[in-house]
Design a protein around this motif. Sequence first.
Motif, PDB file in Angstrom:
ATOM      1  N   ARG A 229     -14.501  66.223  16.714  1.00 46.21           N
ATOM      2  CA  ARG A 229     -13.753  65.618  17.823  1.00 46.21           C
ATOM      3  C   ARG A 229     -14.572  65.729  19.123  1.00 46.21           C
ATOM      4  N   GLN A 230     -15.163  66.905  19.340  1.00 41.91           N
ATOM      5  CA  GLN A 230     -15.940  67.127  20.566  1.00 41.91           C
ATOM      6  C   GLN A 230     -17.130  66.172  20.649  1.00 41.91           C
ATOM      7  N   ASN A 231     -17.802  65.927  19.525  1.00 47.66           N
ATOM      8  CA  ASN A 231     -18.932  64.998  19.544  1.00 47.66           C
ATOM      9  C   ASN A 231     -18.463  63.581  19.872  1.00 47.66           C
ATOM     10  N   TRP A 232     -17.314  63.172  19.340  1.00 43.97           N
ATOM     11  CA  TRP A 232     -16.798  61.844  19.667  1.00 43.97           C
ATOM     12  C   TRP A 232     -16.403  61.755  21.140  1.00 43.97           C
ATOM     13  N   ILE A 233     -15.882  62.839  21.695  1.00 42.86           N
ATOM     14  CA  ILE A 233     -15.570  62.871  23.141  1.00 42.86           C
ATOM     15  C   ILE A 233     -16.857  62.703  23.945  1.00 42.86           C
ATOM     16  N   TRP A 234     -17.917  63.388  23.516  1.00 47.94           N
ATOM     17  CA  TRP A 234     -19.201  63.263  24.220  1.00 47.94           C
ATOM     18  C   TRP A 234     -19.746  61.841  24.136  1.00 47.94           C
ATOM     19  N   VAL A 235     -19.579  61.184  23.001  1.00 49.22           N
ATOM     20  CA  VAL A 235     -20.019  59.783  22.868  1.00 49.22           C
ATOM     21  C   VAL A 235     -19.312  58.932  23.917  1.00 49.22           C
ATOM     22  N   GLY A 236     -18.012  59.084  24.024  1.00 45.46           N
ATOM     23  CA  GLY A 236     -17.254  58.332  25.025  1.00 45.46           C
ATOM     24  C   GLY A 236     -17.703  58.644  26.431  1.00 45.46           C
ATOM     25  N   PHE A 237     -17.951  59.918  26.700  1.00 42.70           N
ATOM     26  CA  PHE A 237     -18.415  60.342  28.025  1.00 42.70           C
ATOM     27  C   PHE A 237     -19.772  59.721  28.349  1.00 42.70           C
ATOM     28  N   GLU A 238     -20.695  59.781  27.390  1.00 43.11           N
ATOM     29  CA  GLU A 238     -22.044  59.254  27.616  1.00 43.11           C
ATOM     30  C   GLU A 238     -22.025  57.742  27.819  1.00 43.11           C
ATOM     31  N   TYR A 239     -21.251  57.030  27.001  1.00 43.95           N
ATOM     32  CA  TYR A 239     -21.140  55.582  27.185  1.00 43.95           C
ATOM     33  C   TYR A 239     -20.477  55.256  28.522  1.00 43.95           C
ATOM     34  N   ALA A 240     -19.454  55.998  28.882  1.00 42.64           N
ATOM     35  CA  ALA A 240     -18.778  55.759  30.165  1.00 42.64           C
ATOM     36  C   ALA A 240     -19.729  55.993  31.331  1.00 42.64           C
ATOM     37  N   MET A 241     -20.487  57.073  31.277  1.00 45.04           N
ATOM     38  CA  MET A 241     -21.462  57.333  32.345  1.00 45.04           C
ATOM     39  C   MET A 241     -22.436  56.159  32.463  1.00 45.04           C
ATOM     40  N   GLY A 242     -22.950  55.687  31.336  1.00 41.82           N
ATOM     41  CA  GLY A 242     -23.893  54.574  31.351  1.00 41.82           C
ATOM     42  C   GLY A 242     -23.290  53.313  31.935  1.00 41.82           C
ATOM     43  N   VAL A 243     -22.109  52.949  31.482  1.00 42.68           N
ATOM     44  CA  VAL A 243     -21.474  51.713  31.967  1.00 42.68           C
ATOM     45  C   VAL A 243     -21.109  51.828  33.442  1.00 42.68           C
ATOM     46  N   LEU A 244     -20.549  52.967  33.852  1.00 45.63           N
ATOM     47  CA  LEU A 244     -20.150  53.129  35.252  1.00 45.63           C
ATOM     48  C   LEU A 244     -21.361  53.145  36.187  1.00 45.63           C
ATOM     49  N   ILE A 245     -22.451  53.772  35.744  1.00 48.20           N
ATOM     50  CA  ILE A 245     -23.654  53.800  36.580  1.00 48.20           C
ATOM     51  C   ILE A 245     -24.196  52.386  36.790  1.00 48.20           C
TER      52      ILE A 245
END
Length: 136
Positions: free
Chosen positions: A106-122
């Motif tokens: 679950r934690q790895n999937w949360i990190w995937v979402g976080f990393e993609y969100a950081m990329g898109v928002l940046i």
Amino acid sequence: SMITQLISSATLIFGAWMGLYSMLKPQWGSKTVGLVPIAGHSEGQSEFRATFGGLFLAGHAATLILLWALDQMSAPIVTLPLAAAWIGSGCGRILSILKDDGAATRQNWIWVGFEYAMGVLICAPAIALFVSIKFA
């Protein structure tokens, strides 16, 4: 647009803050990502200060400065390399989830979402620029 520039800026400030905090408190970076330096090897502590610290701080701060310093056509493009790095990080994590035993957590999937969100928002200003050119 100003809104996407502010969204990107807030995300970049957050990324720079993560870097500064990891530089000053490498044990926070270690705990956050679930990695522990090998006992007797002080280079591990240095790695958290350098990679999770200095690299994050400098990369996000430089992108933030250029986002506001350059003209409206150039500034959004500056966000793309760092955004791509975040998205690449998410892709590497998905590869790990698919290939590495026990990595589909679950934690790895949360990190995937976080990393993609950081990329898109940046890169929100670049997305807005490309959309405005395509539909102009």
